[in-house]
Design a protein around this motif. Structure first.
Motif, PDB file in Angstrom:
ATOM      1  N   GLU A   1       6.922  19.822   9.847  1.00 44.88           N
ATOM      2  CA  GLU A   1       6.724  20.113   8.424  1.00 44.88           C
ATOM      3  C   GLU A   1       5.254  20.130   8.015  1.00 44.88           C
ATOM      4  O   GLU A   1       4.898  20.621   6.939  1.00 44.88           O
ATOM      5  CB  GLU A   1       7.498  19.105   7.561  1.00 44.88           C
ATOM      6  N   HIS A   2       4.381  19.617   8.886  1.00 42.07           N
ATOM      7  CA  HIS A   2       2.954  19.577   8.567  1.00 42.07           C
ATOM      8  C   HIS A   2       2.170  20.689   9.275  1.00 42.07           C
ATOM      9  O   HIS A   2       0.960  20.771   9.131  1.00 42.07           O
ATOM     10  CB  HIS A   2       2.366  18.227   8.967  1.00 42.07           C
ATOM     11  N   SER A   3       2.860  21.537  10.022  1.00 39.03           N
ATOM     12  CA  SER A   3       2.169  22.570  10.783  1.00 39.03           C
ATOM     13  C   SER A   3       1.517  23.595   9.855  1.00 39.03           C
ATOM     14  O   SER A   3       2.070  23.965   8.811  1.00 39.03           O
ATOM     15  CB  SER A   3       3.147  23.287  11.710  1.00 39.03           C
ATOM     16  N   ASN A   4       0.370  24.061  10.289  1.00 37.24           N
ATOM     17  CA  ASN A   4      -0.376  25.075   9.542  1.00 37.24           C
ATOM     18  C   ASN A   4      -0.182  26.415  10.244  1.00 37.24           C
ATOM     19  O   ASN A   4      -0.650  26.618  11.362  1.00 37.24           O
ATOM     20  CB  ASN A   4      -1.856  24.708   9.487  1.00 37.24           C
ATOM     21  N   CYS A   5       0.534  27.327   9.598  1.00 38.86           N
ATOM     22  CA  CYS A   5       0.767  28.658  10.166  1.00 38.86           C
ATOM     23  C   CYS A   5       0.065  29.727   9.340  1.00 38.86           C
ATOM     24  O   CYS A   5       0.489  30.881   9.310  1.00 38.86           O
ATOM     25  CB  CYS A   5       2.254  28.961  10.247  1.00 38.86           C
ATOM     26  N   SER A   6      -1.006  29.359   8.665  1.00 36.31           N
ATOM     27  CA  SER A   6      -1.749  30.315   7.858  1.00 36.31           C
ATOM     28  C   SER A   6      -2.628  31.179   8.753  1.00 36.31           C
ATOM     29  O   SER A   6      -2.853  30.854   9.929  1.00 36.31           O
ATOM     30  CB  SER A   6      -2.607  29.567   6.831  1.00 36.31           C
ATOM     31  N   PRO A   7      -3.147  32.313   8.226  1.00 35.58           N
ATOM     32  CA  PRO A   7      -3.993  33.192   9.044  1.00 35.58           C
ATOM     33  C   PRO A   7      -5.158  32.450   9.690  1.00 35.58           C
ATOM     34  O   PRO A   7      -5.846  31.659   9.040  1.00 35.58           O
ATOM     35  CB  PRO A   7      -4.483  34.230   8.027  1.00 35.58           C
ATOM     36  N   GLY A   8      -5.338  32.693  10.977  1.00 35.88           N
ATOM     37  CA  GLY A   8      -6.452  32.098  11.702  1.00 35.88           C
ATOM     38  C   GLY A   8      -6.227  30.683  12.183  1.00 35.88           C
ATOM     39  O   GLY A   8      -7.090  30.105  12.844  1.00 35.88           O
ATOM     40  N   SER A   9      -5.054  30.081  11.887  1.00 31.57           N
ATOM     41  CA  SER A   9      -4.793  28.715  12.337  1.00 31.57           C
ATOM     42  C   SER A   9      -4.349  28.717  13.797  1.00 31.57           C
ATOM     43  O   SER A   9      -4.142  29.764  14.405  1.00 31.57           O
ATOM     44  CB  SER A   9      -3.729  28.058  11.453  1.00 31.57           C
ATOM     45  N   GLY A  10      -4.190  27.530  14.366  1.00 33.50           N
ATOM     46  CA  GLY A  10      -3.822  27.417  15.772  1.00 33.50           C
ATOM     47  C   GLY A  10      -2.371  27.788  16.031  1.00 33.50           C
ATOM     48  O   GLY A  10      -1.554  27.913  15.111  1.00 33.50           O
TER      49      GLY A  10
END
Length: 431
Positions: free
Chosen positions: A41-50
């Motif tokens: 739930e804390h994952s960052n899937c925004s543009p340019g993220s890992g």
């Protein structure tokens, strides 16, 4: 990376991935080593993220976010499957006949059964157990050593064996483990094995186990032209898609999905006909209503092995559509949509292959024979996304040991890598 390094990695992966669960474990380890993180739930899937990955039993999804907005660029997806035909152990498998101990099996998928005789077999899979505190836990097991065999009947006792021997899986395919031991119980055997690994196991409750051939994968031929291994269909595509994803430059949104249960129809929670991929993609979007727009700008390449024309059975192929080992990846076409290939998807693949100086072959079944299918039509039907069916040419598909060319997986890897770099839009549209 060059072809030799790629093939060495492929052989190592094939050896590790003895079941779909072990395939997912091997894939996720490589993703972690490359900096991908488990999705939560804390994952960052925004543009340019890992990159992130998500596991569900024998299936896995891995995503490398692109540099721009997802809805503008679309998703470049590659799909494969982790399962292969095999012999799976029944829930109450112990069989005692004439002083011998055997385990009852059920055939998983469309296995070619005759090659399973007289092979050194081991056992692997997933075991669920109650721990010492009363909680249910799960662990993977892989005995690695040969512990079983399915002996043939001698030719002296069946003089027609080379002319007309059929195989009855219920009566003739139960692997032989030992001279009879009246006290042997598979669940107790598994419990002791897990305890030897320092796990607190009170009782083994259930399992999903399959036998596999212990002969290791190998590059063979006078000049190393071939790769021989179990489970080439379709772990070869899983590994090829993974390497392409790991080498993607991050400019485009790139996704790899490896589903379980393709060989038995894909209708399961983690199969291609289940909700796993759609739920994952919807989690990337601002609202569910954006899914159709995203799919219009996306594409799925379904990578699953193709039938190479066999030199001893050339009449089993259409004369104009007989793929050759080491002739390059194969575009698979079927008018009845057993493959999901459309002309625009095939055209894009040919352009990408030409950019990488990779030859492309075509496969269409004889008009008087039926072909198999893949996750391609299922995914296309579930998501409404342009889908292309391709694969590496292979001999002995669904045998206990299959054969592919040592150039072809590397060639496919190069095309998939170009696909993950291809700028948006993928298609210019009608004119």
């Amino acid at each position: 990376m060059n072809k030799d390094v790629f093939n060495e990695g492929l052989l190592t992966f094939l050896s590790e991935a003895t079941t779909p669960f072990h395939a997912v474990k091997a894939l996720s380890r490589r993703l972690r080593e490359a900096g991908f993180a488990p999705l939560d739930e804390h994952s960052n899937c925004s543009p340019g993220s890992g990159g992130v990955f998500y596991e569900q039993a024998g299936s896995i999804i891995a995503l490398r976010p692109g540099s721009g907005p997802l809805l503008e660029s679309g998703l470049r997806m590659v799909g494969a499957h982790t399962d292969s035909p095999c012999l799976m152990v029944k829930p109450q498998p112990e069989q005692r006949n004439l002083g011998y101990l055997q385990l009852g099996i059920e055939v998983y998928g469309g296995a070619l059964l005759n090659p399973w005789f007289d092979r050194d077999l081991s056992l692997a899979g997933r075991v669920s157990y109650e721990d010492d505190k009363g909680a249910v836990a799960t662990s993977l097991v892989d005995f690695r050593d040969p512990i079983a065999i399915v002996p043939s009947l001698a030719i002296h006792l069946d003089r027609e064996a080379n002319k007309n021997r059929s195989v009855n899986a219920q009566l003739q395919m139960a692997p032989l483990l030992a001279l009879n031991d009246e006290k042997f119980c598979l669940r107790d055997f598994l419990r002791e094995h897990l305890r030897e690994r320092d796990l607190e196991v009170a009782e083994v409750l259930d399992y999903e186990l399959c036998f596999y051939d212990t002969q290791p994968p190998a590059q063979i031929g006078l000049k190393g032209e071939f790769i021989a291994s179990a489970r080439l269909d379709n772990l070869l595509s899983c590994y090829t898609g993974l390497q392409a994803l790991l080498e993607a430059d991050g400019s485009q949104w790139s996704l790899l999905i490896c589903n379980d249960h393709e060989e038995v129809g894909s209708r399961s929670a983690s199969g291609a006909q289940g909700p796993m991929l759609q739920h994952f993609i919807q989690g990337l979007l601002p609202d569910a209503g954006a899914l159709p727009l995203l799919m219009q700008r996306s594409m799925m390449i379904s990578a699953d092995n193709a039938h190479a024309v066999h030199p001893s059975y050339p009449d089993k192929h259409d004369e104009q559509h007989g793929p050759m080992l080491n002739g390059g990846p194969v575009i698979k076409v079927n008018a009845s949509q057993r493959y999901a290939t459309s002309s625009d998807g095939a055209a894009l693949f040919r352009v990408l292959a030409r950019q990488e100086s990779v030859d492309v072959q075509s496969f269409a079944m004889r008009a008087d024979m039926a072909c198999g299918s893949t996750i391609g039509p299922i995914t296309a039907g579930e998501l409404g996304v342009t889908t292309l069916d391709i694969g590496v040419p292979t001999f002995a598909m669904h045998s206990i040991r299959e054969l592919a060319g040592s150039d072809d997986a590397w060639a496919l890897h190069r095309v998939l890598s170009a696909y993950f770099r291809q700028p948006a839009p993928l298609f210019a549209g009608p004119r």
